[in-house]
Design an enzyme around this catalytic site. Structure first.
Site, PDB file in Angstrom:
ATOM      1  N   HIS A   1      33.159  66.164  33.910  1.00 49.06           N
ATOM      2  CA  HIS A   1      33.240  64.739  33.604  1.00 49.06           C
ATOM      3  C   HIS A   1      34.116  63.837  34.559  1.00 49.06           C
ATOM      4  O   HIS A   1      35.255  63.435  34.127  1.00 49.06           O
ATOM      5  CB  HIS A   1      33.690  64.575  32.104  1.00 49.06           C
ATOM      6  CG  HIS A   1      32.815  63.686  31.175  1.00 49.06           C
ATOM      7  ND1 HIS A   1      33.613  62.989  30.425  1.00 49.06           N
ATOM      8  CD2 HIS A   1      31.501  63.475  31.424  1.00 49.06           C
ATOM      9  CE1 HIS A   1      32.651  62.356  29.663  1.00 49.06           C
ATOM     10  NE2 HIS A   1      31.406  62.412  30.181  1.00 49.06           N
TER      11      HIS A   1
ATOM     12  N   HIS B   1      21.438  64.109  37.372  1.00 50.22           N
ATOM     13  CA  HIS B   1      22.442  64.527  36.080  1.00 50.22           C
ATOM     14  C   HIS B   1      21.440  65.322  35.324  1.00 50.22           C
ATOM     15  O   HIS B   1      21.804  66.463  35.034  1.00 50.22           O
ATOM     16  CB  HIS B   1      23.126  63.387  35.399  1.00 50.22           C
ATOM     17  CG  HIS B   1      23.913  63.832  34.224  1.00 50.22           C
ATOM     18  ND1 HIS B   1      25.368  63.964  34.610  1.00 50.22           N
ATOM     19  CD2 HIS B   1      23.695  64.215  32.877  1.00 50.22           C
ATOM     20  CE1 HIS B   1      25.884  64.701  33.372  1.00 50.22           C
ATOM     21  NE2 HIS B   1      25.043  64.687  32.695  1.00 50.22           N
TER      22      HIS B   1
END
Lengths: 263, 979
Positions: free
Chosen positions: B307, B238
Site C-alpha cells: 500500500h 494493479h
C-alpha cells in the site's frame, strides 16, 4: 456423579477480539463456555439468566471511539440493565478483562461503593501515551474478599496490551475506601513482589491492575489471564523450566469452582 | 438544532495526548518554546434533540466524569496562545461520528437522525510565532490532504453551518473514441485511465464491432464512462500485472532472449516444478491468497499486499487500509479464512533527514514512519490480529515513495458441510450481495493511481481512511454465514471496487446483472461510474444461494451489518449493469478479462560498475560494532513492536521479542492457531534492497535464503515452506520520459530469474505474490526512483511447537558454533553502508550446501539439541553473536581464527553478510550428537557462552579485538528507536 459444568457466557459485540482465548480458558477451567452476541440478548433471543458466569472479553468494542468501553457500557446500561443487575444480584460471577474492565468501570459496576451504579473510577490513557503489549508481574491482595484469587499466593506473570489502563479514582475518599475495603485485587509489582514506581506500566494509582466490587463477585482487570493458560504462551518458555499450566488459569478455575460449589 | 459539545481533561489532570504532541513539536519539528499542549475533543451534532438531551449526552456519552469536563455550545478554552482546530474534509471517513450515532441511539432509545462530525482542538501555550504554528498545524497536527485546519488566536464561537443538500443525478457520460490516436492518449490521461495507446485502440475496435448489439440494450456506439472506467480498472497494472505478463526482449552483452511472461516463466513454472514433489499445495495464484495444507482438518492462507502510494500521501490511512485490505484478501480466499497473524514490512528514508532537505510536497520520513506505525496499530490491534513478525528497512531511495507491505495469514476448516472451502463456485441465479461499509468517493481510481507515478497532481480522492470496526463486524457475521453455508463464493472489494469483485466472480457463472441504484452510499452525489469503481473500504461481495437470501439478510441485520442485494449472477456471457431501468454498461466478459493486448518490453542488463572499496581494517572494531548495532537498519524495533498487539488470540508461541528480558529479536514468528493441537505456523521475511542496487539476481537469491533460514532457525520444517514474492520497482517501461526503463526491466528479469533458480533448488514454491511498479516520485522534473526491492515472505510449518528454538543464549558454559561459510562478500553490507560504500561483491547463495545445512538443522531442532539458533543477516556474524549474547543476558567469548572463512581480515569476518549461516549455542553434553549431524557441512565451534557479562572476540591474530559489556552493546542497539 459428574457435576454439570457451569455455563459461561463470553459476550460478543462489535470489536470484541479476545473471545477465542477467553472461551478456551473457561473451557479448560471446567466451564462450558459459549460466545453469544449482545444483540441476541437485546433482541430477547437469549437470556443472561441461562448462564452462571459472565465474561466481557478484551478487544476494542466500538473501536474505543469516544473512550474505551464507553459505548458498550451505555448499550448494556440502556438496553440490558435489568438482566445484568439481576445476574449480579444473584451473586453470579462477572469478569471483565481489559476492554471488559473498562466497560464495567464505566458502567458503574466496579467498584460500586455507593451502590448507585455511578462511575467512581476510570481507566484513562496510559501516562506513556502509548498502547503497549508487554508482560508484567502482579501481586494478588491476600485480604481481598473476592472469589477469584483463592490460592494465588505467589507473584503471577501476565501480559497487558492496552492504551487506556491508567487507574484513577474520582476522589480521595473513593481511593481510601478501595484500599480500606480491600477492593484492590491485583497490583503491578516487580518480579520479587515489590509494588513500586518502576513496576507500574501505565501510571495507575496504587499500581492498581484489577479490582473487585464490594460483594467480591465482579472482577475487572487490565492484564490478560486468558493469554497465559499454557506454558507456551509465556515469553520465555524456550529458556525457562515452567509448569504446563499458565498463571492465568487459576483465576478461571476459581470462578468455575465458586459456581460449581453452589452459588 | 446544532450542538457543539466540547470535552477536555479536568485542569488538575495530565493530558497524555497533549504531552505527546509537545514532544513531537520539540523533537520532530525542532521548535522550542512550547509550554504546554492540551487537547479538546469536539462533537458537532446537527439533530432534532433538546438542549437537555445534549447536556445529558455530554455527561453520559461524551465525557468521563472522573477525569473530564464538558460544555455544550460554549468554548472550554481558557488560557492559550494559539488554538488549532482540526477536522475532516467532507466525505472523508469519520469513524467516531459513526459510533457516536449508535451511542446516541442507545441512550435516547430511538434511531439517531441528523449528522455528527468530530474535530479536535489543540490549545497551545508558549512562545510560538505565526510561522511556527503554521508549521505545527501542517506538518504535525493536520494532513491537509484529508483534514481541514483552522488556526485561531481567539476563542472559537461555532454556530455550525447548514450543510448544502445534494441530489443524486445518475449522469452517465459517453466518450467518443472515434478520434485520432493523439486524442485517445489525451482521453486516457485526462480521465486518469492509465491505459496506453495500444490498449485504447483495442477498446475502440471492440466498440466498432458492437454497434448493433448495443442498440438492443439502449446503448449508443460510444462507450459509457461506466464501461471505460471498468475496462481501465480491470486492465490496470494493479489488477492485470501487465508488466509481469509482458513479452520481454532481454539483452545481456550480445546475447538476447525473448521471455514470454516473467510470471509464467519464473514464478509459476518454479511452483509447477516443485509441486510434483509436494502434496500440500492447495490453491495457487488464482485466488486472493495462496492456500496450503496445515493439518488433516485445516488449510492455511497467506498473502502480502503493498500500500505504497496511499501511505506516501496519508501514512495513517494508507497503512490502516493496507492492513484491513490484506485482511480481506484472507477473508476472501476460498470461502474465507480466519485471521491468525499479520506481518508488516516497511521501507522508509532515514528518519533523521533534516526537515529542510525534504522536498516541500513530500512528507518527512519520520512523519511517514510514525503515521504508518499508528495505522498498523489501529488496523491490526482493533481487528484483533497479532502482528507476529516484521521488519523496517531504511534507505534514502524511499524518500518520495515509502514501501508499506502488509501481510496476513489465515486458517480455514478444509470442509464445511462437505463443501471444499478452498474453492469458489458461482451458479447462475446466485444473488450478488454487497456486505459491510457503504460506498463513498474515497478510493476512487486507487487501482489506476497505483499504476502511475506520484507527482504533485496526485488525485486526493484516492486516499482512504479505513474503519477497522466496521470490517470486524462484517467479518464476524460472514464467518457465521460461512459456517451455515449461506453463500457459495466470496471476494473482497479492493482495487477496482465492485467492478472488480463482481467482474471476477461473474467469470465463475459466465455473467452478471447488476443494478447500481441498489448500492448503499455514504452520501448522495455519486454517479454510476463512481459507484462501480469506488474502492471504499470494508466491503465484501458474496454470491448468496437464492434459498438462503432471507436468512442471510436477517443474520446481517441482527449483527448491525449492512447487506444489499445488487443483482444476480447469470450465464449470459455479459457483464450487464443498470442504474434503475437504464443500462449503463454492457460488456462481453471475455473482452473485459481476455481482451487486453500483451505488452512487449525491452530489457537490457549492463551490470553497474561499482568499485569495491579499499580501506584498511579499522583499529577499533568495538566501535564499528557499536555503530552497526545502533544503525537504523540493525537497531531494536521494540518501540514499534510493543505498540502492536502481538499476542491477541493467545496463539503467539514464539514472540517477536524473546530472551531473558523479553527484548531479543526473534528470527521468525510462530503461531499455534488451534489450541488443541501442537502444530504451529512459522512466518518470516527476507528483504535487502542494497543487494538489488548491485545485482537483483543475487538479491532475489539472498531474500529467499533469508526468509527460509529464518523459518528453519526457529525450528520450522524445511520441507514445508511456501513463499510469497512481492516486487516493488520503479517504472520499467522504456520511453522518452523514462530513458533507463530497459535497465529497470532488466533488473526485474534478473530478480525473477534469481527467484526461480533458488526456489526450485530449495523446493520452496511460490503460492501467491504481488507486484507494484511506478514507485517513483517526480518533483521539479526530477524523478526519484526507489531501489529495486523484493520482499520474500515465507510461511512454514513446525510439526510440534515444543521443538521451537529462540535466538537468545541460554546458559553459561554452552558452546557457540557458526554454521556455514563466511566469505569476503561485503557488497551491500551494513558495514560498507555505514562507511558510505555500496561495494560490488554482493553475497551469493550456494543452494546445494545451504540445503544440506537446513536439513541438518531440522534434525538438530527435532532432537532438541540446540539451546539457541540465530541467523546471520544484516551486520553479519558480529551482530548475530552480540544479539545472541545480550538477548540471553550472558557474556560470550569467541575466536575468529576458528571461523571458516576465505579471509583473515577481522572486520570482513565480523561483518560479512554471507548467506545460509547461523550462530548456534548448545549444551556441552550435546556436542557429539550435534557435530555428527552436521558432518559434511561447513561448521565450527568458535567459543563459549560465559557467566561474566562481557562480549569478547579474539581476532585471527589471537589478540582481543572486541571487548564490551553486553549492557553497552544492548544499549547501543536499543537507544536508536526509543522514541
Amino acid at each position: 456423579m459428574v457435576k454439570k459444568k457451569p455455563k459461561a457466557l463470553v459476550l460478543l459485540t462489535a470489536g470484541t477480539n479476545c473471545d477465542l482465548e477467553t472461551e478456551y480458558a473457561l473451557n479448560l477451567a471446567g466451564a462450558q463456555a459459549e460466545k453469544v452476541h449482545i444483540n441476541d440478548f437485546i433482541a430477547k433471543k437469549r437470556k443472561l439468566k441461562e448462564y452462571q458466569i459472565l465474561t466481557i472479553p478484551g478487544g476494542f468494542s466500538f473501536g474505543d471511539d469516544i473512550a474505551a468501553g464507553k459505548v458498550l457500557a451505555n448499550k448494556i446500561k440502556f438496553k440490558l440493565e435489568k438482566q445484568i443487575e439481576s445476574f449480579v444480584k444473584d451473586k453470579k460471577p462477572v469478569i471483565g478483562i481489559c476492554n471488559g474492565f473498562q466497560v464495567l468501570v464505566k458502567l458503574g459496576f466496579l467498584p460500586d461503593i455507593y451502590k448507585k451504579l455511578d462511575q467512581e473510577v476510570t481507566l484513562a490513557i496510559n501516562n506513556t501515551g502509548k498502547f503497549e503489549d508487554m508482560w508484567i508481574y502482579l501481586k494478588a491482595n491476600k485480604r481481598a474478599k473476592c472469589i477469584f484469587t483463592e490460592g494465588i499466593d505467589k507473584v503471577i506473570y501476565l501480559p497487558i496490551a492496552h492504551g487506556e489502563g491508567r487507574f484513577i479514582s474520582k476522589d480521595q475518599s473513593i481511593d481510601n475506601i478501595i484500599k480500606k475495603q480491600n477492593l484492590i485485587v491485583f497490583q503491578y509489582c516487580s518480579s520479587s513482589g515489590n509494588i513500586n514506581f518502576n513496576s507500574n506500566p501505565n501510571g495507575s494509582e496504587n499500581n492498581i491492575a484489577g479490582i473487585c466490587n464490594t460483594g467480591g463477585t465482579i472482577l475487572g482487570m487490565m492484564p490478560h489471564p486468558e493469554r497465559f493458560i499454557t506454558k507456551h504462551q509465556h515469553p520465555r518458555w524456550t529458556r525457562e523450566d515452567l509448569p504446563d499450566e499458565g498463571d492465568g488459569l487459576l483465576i478461571f478455575k476459581n470462578t468455575v469452582n465458586y459456581v460449581a460449589n453452589g452459588l | 438544532m446544532y450542538y457543539r459539545i466540547e470535552v477536555t481533561y479536568k485542569d488538575s489532570l495530565f493530558d497524555s495526548p497533549g504531552k505527546g504532541i509537545k514532544k513531537d513539536i520539540e523533537e520532530d519539528l525542532q521548535i522550542k518554546g512550547v509550554e504546554s499542549v492540551r487537547t479538546i475533543d469536539i462533537y458537532k451534532l446537527d439533530t432534532d434533540i433538546t438542549k437537555e438531551d445534549a447536556i445529558f449526552l455530554g455527561k453520559q456519552l461524551f465525557s468521563d466524569p472522573v477525569i473530564q469536563k464538558y460544555a455544550v455550545n460554549r468554548p472550554l478554552t481558557a488560557d492559550f496562545k494559539w488554538i488549532v482546530e482540526v477536522g475532516f474534509k467532507p466525505g472523508v471517513t469519520d469513524n467516531v461520528s459513526v459510533t457516536t450515532m449508535e451511542g446516541i441511539s442507545d441512550i435516547l432509545g430511538r434511531k439517531f437522525k441528523g449528522s455528527v462530525s468530530t474535530a479536535r482542538q489543540y490549545i497551545i501555550k508558549g512562545n510560538i510565532s505565526k510561522k511556527e504554528i503554521e508549521l505545527i498545524a501542517t506538518r504535525l497536527l493536520a494532513n491537509p490532504v484529508i483534514e481541514t485546519y483552522e488556526i485561531l488566536n481567539r476563542k472559537k464561537i461555532d454556530k455550525g453551518t447548514a450543510v448544502k443538500k445534494v441530489k443524486t443525478v445518475p449522469v452517465v457520460e459517453k466518450v467518443d473514441l472515434d478520434v485520432s490516436d493523439d486524442e485517445l492518449v489525451r482521453i486516457s490521461d485526462s480521465k486518469l485511465l492509465s491505459l496506453n495507446l495500444e490498449e485504447m485502440q483495442v477498446i475502440r475496435k471492440y466498440y466498432k464491432s458492437k454497434v448493433r448489439e448495443r442498440k438492443k440494450y439502449g446503448l449508443g456506439k460510444k462507450p459509457t464512462d461506466v464501461e471505460l472506467e471498468m475496462i481501465a480498472q480491470t486492465w490496470s497494472e494493479h489488477c492485470k500485472h501487465k508488466i509481469f505478463n509482458a513479452i520481454v526482449e532481454y539483452k545481456e552483452g550480445n546475447k538476447g532472449i525473448r521471455i514470454n511472461s516473467l510470471f509464467d516463466t519464473y514464478i509459476r513454472q518454479a511452483t509447477e516444478k516443485i509441486s510434483k514433489k509436494k502434496d500440500w499445495l492447495v490453491s495457487l495464484f488464482k485466488d486472493n491468497a495462496g492456500i496450503v495444507n496445515f493439518d488433516k482438518n485445516y488449510n492455511i492462507a497467506f498473502k502480502v499486499e503493498t500500500h505504497n502510494h496511499p501511505s506516501a500521501i496519508e501514512p495513517y490511512g494508507g497503512a490502516v487500509t493496507g492492513i484491513v485490505g490484506v485482511n480481506r484478501d484472507i477473508m476472501g480466499a476460498g470461502l474465507g479464512g480466519d485471521l491468525i497473524f499479520n506481518t508488516d514490512i516497511f521501507c522508509f528514508a532515514p528518519p533523521d533527514i533534516n526537515i529542510n532537505d525534504v522536498p516541500e510536497k513530500i512528507l518527512h520520513p519520520k512523519r511517514i514512519f510514525k503515521g504508518v506505525r499508528r495505522g498498523v496499530e489501529h488496523g491490526g490491534n482493533k481487528i484483533g490480529v497479532p502482528t507476529a513478525n516484521g521488519t523496517i528497512i531504511f534507505h534514502n531511495g524511499y524518500i518520495g515513495n515509502p514501501l508499506v507491505f502488509c501481510g496476513t495469514g489465515g486458517i480455514m476448516p478444509k470442509k464445511i458441510k462437505k463443501v471444499d472451502t478452498s474453492k469458489k463456485v458461482v451458479k447462475p441465479g446466485d444473488l450478488i450481495v454487497m456486505v459491510g461499509g457503504r460506498i463513498g468517493k474515497d478510493g476512487i481510481h486507487g487501482a489506476t493511481f497505483s499504476s502511475r507515478k506520484l507527482d504533485e497532481a496526485t488525485p486526493v480522492q484516492a486516499v482512504q481512511i479505513g474503519a477497522p470496526i466496521v470490517q470486524k463486524k462484517m467479518m464476524d457475521v460472514l464467518f457465521e454465514a460461512r459456517d451455515r453455508s449461506y453463500y457459495r463464493a466470496i471476494t473482497d472489494n479492493g482495487a477496482g471496487g465492485l467492478s472488480s469483485s463482481v467482474g471476477e466472480m461473474a467469470i465463475l457463472s459466465d455473467g452478471c446483472l447488476v443494478n447500481l441504484e441498489k448500492a448503499p452510499v455514504k452520501y448522495p452525489g455519486l454517479v454510476p461510474w463512481e459507484l462501480w469503481v469506488s474502492e471504499a473500504q470494508e466491503r465484501m461481495t458474496v454470491a448468496v444461494k437464492p434459498e438462503y437470501i432471507d436468512d442471510f439478510l436477517k443474520l446481517c441485520k441482527s449483527r448491525d451489518v449492512e447487506a444489499s442485494v445488487l443483482g444476480k449472477f447469470t450465464d449470459s456471457g455479459k457483464i450487464h449493469v443498470k442504474y434503475g431501468k437504464k443500462t449503463v454498461l454492457n460488456l462481453d466478459l471475455k473482452f473485459v478479462h481476455k481482451g487486453l493486448p500483451t505488452m512487449v518490453l525491452k530489457a537490457e542488463w549492463k551490470k553497474p560498475y561499482i568499485k569495491e572499496p579499499n580501506f584498511k581494517e579499522p583499529v577499533n572494531l568495538s566501535n564499528e560494532l557499536l555503530k552497526i548495532l545502533s544503525s537504523y537498519n540493525v537497531c531494536s524495533k521494540e518501540w514499534v513492536v510493543r505498540q502492536y498487539d502481538h499476542e491477541v488470540r493467545g496463539g503467539t508461541v514464539l514472540k517477536p521479542l524473546v530472551g531473558s528480558e523479553n527484548d531479543g529479536p526473534s528470527d521468525a514468528g510462530i503461531i499455534r492457531p488451534i489450541f488443541s493441537s501442537n502444530r504451529g505456523v512459522v512466518v518470516s521475511n527476507g528483504i535487502n534492497p542494497n543487494y538489488g542496487l548491485i545485482d537483483p539476481y543475487w538479491m532475489a537469491m539472498s531474500c529467499i535464503d533469508e526468509a527460509v533460514r529464518n523459518i528453519v532457525s526457529a525450528g520450522g520444517n524445511f520441507e514445508k515452506i511456501s513463499l510469497l514474492d512481492n516486487f516493488c520497482w520503479g517504472n520499467p517501461i522504456l520511453s522518452e520520459n523514462n530513458p533507463d526503463g530497459d535497465f529497470k526491466m532488466a533488473q526485474l528479469v534478473r530478480a525473477a530469474k534469481g527467484c526461480y533458480d533458488v526456489a526450485v533448488k530449495y523446493g520452496t514454491p511460490f503460492i501467491s505474490g504481488k507486484d507494484s511498479f511506478h514507485n517513483e516520485y517526480e518533483i521539479d522534473e526530477k524523478t526519484i526512483t526507489i531501489p529495486p526491492t523484493l520482499l520474500i515472505s515465507a510461511i512454514g510449518i513446525i510439526d510440534n511447537i515444543e521443538t521451537a528454538v529462540s535466538m537468545d543464549a541460554k546458559k553459561d558454559g554452552d558452546l557457540v558454533y557458526i554454521i556455514g561459510e563466511t566469505l569476503s562478500e561485503l557488497g551491500g553490507s551494513q558495514y560498507y553502508h555505514k562507511k558510505g560504500f555500496l561495494g560490488n561483491n554482493v553475497p551469493k547463495v550456494n543452494p546445494a550446501s545451504a540445503k544440506k545445512i537446513y536439513k541438518a538443522l531440522n534434525r538438530i531442532t527435532n532432537k532438541k539439541l540446540a539451546a539457541s539458533i540465530h541467523d546471520c543477516s544484516d551486520g553479519g556474524l558480529a551482530v548475530a553473536l552480540a544479539e545472541t549474547a545480550f538477548a540471553g543476558g550472558l557474556g560470550m567469548k569467541v575466536s575468529l581464527r576458528d571461523v571458516p572463512a576465505d579471509t583473515k581480515r577481522n572486520d570482513f569476518i565480523l561483518f560479512s553478510e554471507s548467506n545460509s549461516r547461523f550462530v548456534v549455542t548448545i549444551h556441552p553434553e550435546n556436542k557429539v550428537s550435534f557435530e555428527k549431524i552436521f558432518n559434511g557441512c561447513v561448521f565450527s565451534h568458535i567459543g563459549y557462552v560465559t557467566k561474566e557479562k562481557q562480549f569478547i572476540i579474539k581476532g585471527t591474530n589471537r589478540k582481543i579485538i572486541i571487548s564490551k559489556p553486553i549492557k553497552t552493546l544492548k544499549e547501543a542497539w536499543k537507544k536508536t528507536l526509543r522514541w
